[in-house]
Design an enzyme around this catalytic site. Structure first.
Site, short mmCIF file in Angstrom:
data_model
loop_
_atom_site.label_atom_id
_atom_site.label_comp_id
_atom_site.label_asym_id
_atom_site.label_seq_id
_atom_site.Cartn_x
_atom_site.Cartn_y
_atom_site.Cartn_z
NE ARG B 22 69.12 41.65 77.08
CZ ARG B 22 70.09 41.64 76.18
NH1 ARG B 22 71.10 42.39 76.16
NH2 ARG B 22 69.87 40.92 75.19
CB THR B 23 69.89 49.56 76.55
OG1 THR B 23 69.39 50.48 77.80
CG2 THR B 23 69.92 50.69 75.55
CG LEU B 24 67.68 45.02 73.33
CD1 LEU B 24 66.23 44.38 72.84
CD2 LEU B 24 68.71 44.10 73.57
CG ASN B 126 70.65 47.24 80.91
OD1 ASN B 126 70.26 47.91 80.16
ND2 ASN B 126 69.79 47.36 82.14
N PRO B 127 73.98 48.34 78.61
CG PRO B 127 74.55 48.47 76.21
CD PRO B 127 73.69 47.54 77.19
#
Lengths: 275, 245
Positions: B22-24, B126-127
């Site tokens: 996921r996007t961090l 998880n934007p």
């Protein structure tokens, strides 16, 4: 239609290329009480006959609001009709939620037709036994569609389904060319007159029919009994007046005989006036 | 040490290894977008830079794209997520066209669809790391809206993302009018972009201005703004300073 060896399964073709179960489902539509739809460029009117099982019971609901801009009238197995109406409401509201915009009615009827088609091609299912008159708006104006148990759908200027709908259809066929430019009031009047045709003999009362309207700038809603009765009064009076003139001699119309078949708008028996 | 392969998104928070899924944080980012409604439609300006942290690495990135017949989408933030969004919208527009029924998705519909997507991703932790600007014209009505990476969404007569919010919007609040001509609109946007160029370290001097009207979309060729660096006060900036500033 007679029983034959190819009509047990919906997934069995007959040698002449017919699916009998689907055709039997369309018969179920013909047995239901009548539903009528008509449209102008900007409005759609759906009307139906309220047939109660017995004097003791109330009549079944046959017209459903799907969204502010879409309504549906059904004929046939009302239980199937309710389930499909729930599906339509669900589709409409999901679209509204995602796009904040009303679902175009043309797209809804395709979803509905595809759903009906599935039931004609699975051996463990049966076709929906209900015909749906879907009226609604989209970018190009007002539309009226008929969805059939076979999974077909057609667009109409005006249509009637259910028992004795042929009488209504004949009436509509005479008048449909003018519907496009009709005013809202004329459209409602024509719908109620078409309902009257299916009654064939019974007096038209507002309690016998349900009428709904939707249009550009007018969300779907039912007309109340008072409004319907007012419209009925406008033409019932005319029929009675004309009957009075048509009867020679006994111009008082006190005992207009049933077999007279009065002139004017009605070509069926109008209940004699009681003086 | 436990090692579990993340199967579903339920693992996205519980499992250290799932963090790679996921996007961090963003990697290649675009800076501000500035957009205004004007007399005939909407104007949207952006520069063509893609920064890799503090390095101005990519200098030919188009951050404003046409969507369908009626909309324009501008994005700041992670460029790869913007490309993913363009793929989603491509599919959306394709399916809309396949209906071939006279109905078409307008800017309002696209904006709401994007809001749903962004908010849903935010809820899964998880934007899509973008702030999106959606402008368009349909049936004579202009539309301009914005969606952020956490799903905050609204419409306005002028919007900006990132640094544009702080540097461009005050100018727009003072000088925007509903009946701006095309030339005046472009001048106003250039004024905003020039301030951003001076003051935003991730801005580069290569910009595009896109226009959308009832007729359709036009995206300008890239061009540069004239700048002036000869202010006397910058020649000897520390003269008269006290202390180490």
């Amino acid at each position: 239609m007679f029983r034959n060896q190819y009509d047990t399964d919906v997934t069995t073709w007959s040698p002449t290329g017919r699916l009998f179960q689907v055709e039997y489902a369309m018969e179920a539509v013909k047995q239901g009480s009548a539903a009528i739809g008509l449209r102008s460029r900007s409005h759609v009117v759906l009307a139906c006959v309220n047939k109660a099982q017995s004097e003791l019971s109330s009549h079944q609901k046959k017209i459903f609001k799907v969204d502010d801009h879409i309504g549906v009238a059904i004929a046939g197995l009302t239980a199937d009709g309710r389930v499909l109406s729930r599906y339509m409401r669900s589709e409409a509201i999901n679209h509204s939620f995602t796009y904040e915009s009303p679902l175009p009615v043309g797209r809804l009827v395709v979803h509905l037709a595809d759903k009906a088609q599935v039931c004609t091609q699975r051996s463990w299912k049966r076709p929906y036994g209900v015909g749906l008159l879907v009226g609604g708006l989209d970018e190009s104006g007002a539309h009226l569609y008929y969805n059939c148990p076979s999974g077909n759908y057609f667009e109409y200027q005006a249509f009637a389904i259910g028992s004795r709908s042929q009488a209504a259809k004949t009436y509509l066929e005479r008048r449909f060319e003018s519907f496009g430019d009709s005013s809202r009031e004329d459209l409602i009047k024509d719908a109620i007159l078409a309902v009257r045709e299916t009654l064939q003999g019974e007096t038209l009362k507002s309690s016998l029919c349900t009428v709904s309207v939707l249009g550009v700038g007018e969300p779907f809603h039912f007309l109340d009994q008072e409004t319907i009765q007012k419209v009925i009064d406008t033409f019932e009076k005319v029929a009675e007046d004309e009957e009075g003139e048509a009867g020679e001699g006994d111009a008082e119309a006190a005992a207009a005989p049933a077999e007279q078949g009065g002139g004017g708008a009605g070509d069926q028996d109008v209940a004699p006036m009681e003086m | 040490m436990t090692f579990t392969i993340p199967i579903d998104n339920g693992d996205a928070l519980k499992n250290a290894e799932a963090d790679s899924q996921r996007t961090l944080y963003p990697y290649v980012t675009g800076t501000s977008i500035v957009a205004i409604k004007y007399k005939d439609g909407v104007l949207m300006a952006s520069d063509m830079g893609g920064s890799y942290g503090s390095t101005l690495r990519y200098k030919n990135i188009e951050r404003v794209k046409a969507i369908g017949k009626h909309s324009l989408l501008g994005a700041s933030g992670e460029i790869s997520d913007f490309q993913e969004i363009l793929r989603y919208l491509d599919e959306l527009v394709l399916n809309d066209n396949m209906w071939d029924d006279g109905n078409s998705l307008g800017p309002k519909e696209v904006h709401n669809y994007l809001t749903r997507v962004m908010y849903n991703r935010r809820n899964k932790f998880n934007p899509l790391w973008n702030t999106l600007v959606l402008g368009g014209v349909k049936n004579g009505e202009s539309y301009l809206g914005m969606v952020s990476m956490i799903g905050v969404s609204f419409e306005d007569n002028h919007v900006a993302t990132g640094f544009g919010n702080h540097l461009a919007r005050p100018i727009l609040r003072d000088e925007w009018r509903a009946d701006l001509s095309f030339e005046d609109g472009v001048k106003l946007l250039e004024k905003c972009m020039r301030v951003l160029l001076y003051r935003d370290r991730s801005a580069i001097n290569k910009l595009q201005i896109a226009k959308i009207t009832e007729e359709g979309v036009t995206v300008s060729q890239p061009y540069s703004l004239k700048t002036f660096w000869e202010f006397q006060a910058f020649h000897n900036p520390t003269a008269g300073a006290q202390g180490s500033w």
